[in-house]
Write a protein that holds these residues in place. Structure first.
Motif, mmCIF file in Angstrom:
data_model
loop_
_atom_site.group_PDB
_atom_site.id
_atom_site.type_symbol
_atom_site.label_atom_id
_atom_site.label_comp_id
_atom_site.label_asym_id
_atom_site.label_seq_id
_atom_site.Cartn_x
_atom_site.Cartn_y
_atom_site.Cartn_z
ATOM 1 N N LYS B 14 105.935 53.913 -1.720
ATOM 2 C CA LYS B 14 104.720 53.091 -1.678
ATOM 3 C C LYS B 14 104.983 51.670 -1.124
ATOM 4 N N VAL B 15 106.230 51.383 -0.774
ATOM 5 C CA VAL B 15 106.589 50.014 -0.375
ATOM 6 C C VAL B 15 105.775 49.539 0.829
ATOM 7 N N ASP B 16 105.649 50.357 1.857
ATOM 8 C CA ASP B 16 104.914 49.909 3.060
ATOM 9 C C ASP B 16 103.465 49.581 2.727
ATOM 10 N N GLU B 17 102.846 50.472 1.950
ATOM 11 C CA GLU B 17 101.438 50.275 1.569
ATOM 12 C C GLU B 17 101.295 49.006 0.709
ATOM 13 N N PHE B 18 102.252 48.851 -0.202
ATOM 14 C CA PHE B 18 102.281 47.658 -1.078
ATOM 15 C C PHE B 18 102.340 46.387 -0.230
ATOM 16 N N LEU B 19 103.210 46.374 0.768
ATOM 17 C CA LEU B 19 103.386 45.171 1.606
ATOM 18 C C LEU B 19 102.116 44.864 2.384
ATOM 19 N N LYS B 20 101.379 45.909 2.792
ATOM 20 C CA LYS B 20 100.107 45.691 3.503
ATOM 21 C C LYS B 20 99.078 45.087 2.544
ATOM 22 N N GLU B 21 98.969 45.694 1.374
ATOM 23 C CA GLU B 21 97.963 45.270 0.390
ATOM 24 C C GLU B 21 98.211 43.832 -0.072
ATOM 25 N N ILE B 22 99.473 43.501 -0.292
ATOM 26 C CA ILE B 22 99.788 42.222 -0.940
ATOM 27 C C ILE B 22 99.521 41.028 -0.014
ATOM 28 N N ASP B 23 99.432 41.285 1.280
ATOM 29 C CA ASP B 23 99.110 40.199 2.217
ATOM 30 C C ASP B 23 97.784 39.532 1.845
ATOM 31 N N THR B 24 96.813 40.347 1.492
ATOM 32 C CA THR B 24 95.491 39.832 1.108
ATOM 33 C C THR B 24 95.602 38.965 -0.133
ATOM 34 N N LEU B 25 96.369 39.448 -1.105
ATOM 35 C CA LEU B 25 96.547 38.701 -2.346
ATOM 36 C C LEU B 25 97.240 37.364 -2.083
ATOM 37 N N VAL B 26 98.289 37.398 -1.267
ATOM 38 C CA VAL B 26 99.046 36.163 -1.000
ATOM 39 C C VAL B 26 98.157 35.125 -0.307
ATOM 40 N N ALA B 27 97.446 35.550 0.727
ATOM 41 C CA ALA B 27 96.599 34.606 1.473
ATOM 42 C C ALA B 27 95.511 34.012 0.574
ATOM 43 N N ALA B 28 94.851 34.871 -0.191
ATOM 44 C CA ALA B 28 93.763 34.386 -1.057
ATOM 45 C C ALA B 28 94.299 33.486 -2.164
ATOM 46 N N SER B 29 95.464 33.814 -2.706
ATOM 47 C CA SER B 29 96.037 33.008 -3.801
ATOM 48 C C SER B 29 96.500 31.647 -3.290
ATOM 49 N N GLN B 30 97.108 31.637 -2.110
ATOM 50 C CA GLN B 30 97.557 30.355 -1.527
ATOM 51 C C GLN B 30 96.364 29.441 -1.260
ATOM 52 N N ALA B 31 95.184 30.038 -1.046
ATOM 53 C CA ALA B 31 93.991 29.240 -0.742
ATOM 54 C C ALA B 31 93.341 28.674 -2.005
ATOM 55 N N GLU B 32 93.760 29.129 -3.163
ATOM 56 C CA GLU B 32 93.167 28.629 -4.412
ATOM 57 C C GLU B 32 93.514 27.169 -4.638
ATOM 58 N N GLU B 33 92.540 26.436 -5.155
ATOM 59 C CA GLU B 33 92.679 24.974 -5.277
ATOM 60 C C GLU B 33 93.903 24.604 -6.129
ATOM 61 N N GLY B 34 94.134 25.359 -7.194
ATOM 62 C CA GLY B 34 95.207 24.994 -8.128
ATOM 63 C C GLY B 34 96.580 25.544 -7.778
ATOM 64 N N ASN B 35 96.664 26.222 -6.611
ATOM 65 C CA ASN B 35 97.971 26.793 -6.272
ATOM 66 C C ASN B 35 98.854 25.836 -5.473
ATOM 67 N N ILE B 36 100.147 25.849 -5.792
ATOM 68 C CA ILE B 36 101.128 25.039 -5.045
ATOM 69 C C ILE B 36 101.962 25.940 -4.137
ATOM 70 N N THR B 37 102.455 27.039 -4.729
ATOM 71 C CA THR B 37 103.299 27.993 -3.985
ATOM 72 C C THR B 37 102.954 29.404 -4.429
ATOM 73 N N TYR B 38 102.921 30.316 -3.486
ATOM 74 C CA TYR B 38 102.685 31.740 -3.798
ATOM 75 C C TYR B 38 103.317 32.534 -2.677
ATOM 76 N N VAL B 39 104.591 32.907 -2.859
ATOM 77 C CA VAL B 39 105.318 33.591 -1.785
ATOM 78 C C VAL B 39 106.031 34.832 -2.330
ATOM 79 N N LEU B 40 106.082 35.860 -1.500
ATOM 80 C CA LEU B 40 106.690 37.122 -1.910
ATOM 81 C C LEU B 40 108.114 37.220 -1.376
ATOM 82 N N LYS B 41 109.035 37.534 -2.260
ATOM 83 C CA LYS B 41 110.433 37.692 -1.889
ATOM 84 C C LYS B 41 110.899 39.100 -2.242
ATOM 85 N N ARG B 42 111.914 39.530 -1.521
ATOM 86 C CA ARG B 42 112.464 40.868 -1.747
ATOM 87 C C ARG B 42 113.915 40.739 -2.194
ATOM 88 N N ASP B 43 114.345 41.525 -3.148
ATOM 89 C CA ASP B 43 115.728 41.444 -3.602
ATOM 90 C C ASP B 43 116.661 41.925 -2.500
#
Lengths: 99, 99
Positions: B14-43
């Motif tokens: 499910k990793v590829d699908e997850f990476l596609k889906e999470i783009d929307t979450l990251v962009a929308a979260s970074q746009a939130e007024e109270g957010n400073i950082t919201y970045v996805l890292k991989r081990d």
């Protein structure tokens, strides 16, 4: 406690060598008495951007770490690996344990 | 401020699908007024282990985020992506600005 996000941009041609070298640093740092977490993460959008996610018990643990041979060696090595200056964010805080 | 390390172990298939889906979450979260950082890292050692590294201005910003449609949708999506329960560490702290 202290939380550190140490962001490292690595020259693309040096990434493999960097990943080999950093294993020694990670293992030795995790073994330090004052360490809670010391893990290397890679940015999902930028293959040569890495973040060391660190947690330390207190300021003394961080200072001891900075003086260790394995950290000092890594600082030296980074001169040939780094494509930009180290970008580290340091936070002092407490973990919020949840129910 | 609040720092969150949200560790997510994803089903390998499910990793590829997850990476596609999470783009929307990251962009929308970074746009939130109270957010400073919201970045996805991989081990770097475990290809299906991801960490969202987050910084939020205050508790209200975190609560507002948790109630957003984009976060709620992601929580739903994770039911099919996750190979293990979400493992999140939350810290309350302050950034130490250095010289």
């Amino acid at each position: 406690m202290f939380i550190i996000h140490a962001n490292m941009l690595i020259k693309p041609e040096k990434v493999d060598e960097f990943l080999k070298e950093i294993d020694t640093l990670v293992a030795a740092s995790q073994a330090e008495e004052g360490n809670i977490t010391y893990v290397l993460k890679r940015d999902v959008k930028q293959d040569n951007l890495f973040t060391m996610v660190e947690e330390w018990k207190d300021a003394e643990a961080m200072q001891l770490h900075n003086a260790t041979p394995h950290f000092q060696k890594f600082v030296q090595d980074m001169q040939q690996f780094a494509a930009a200056p180290l970008d580290a964010k340091v936070f002092e805080g407490t973990e919020i344990k949840r129910g």
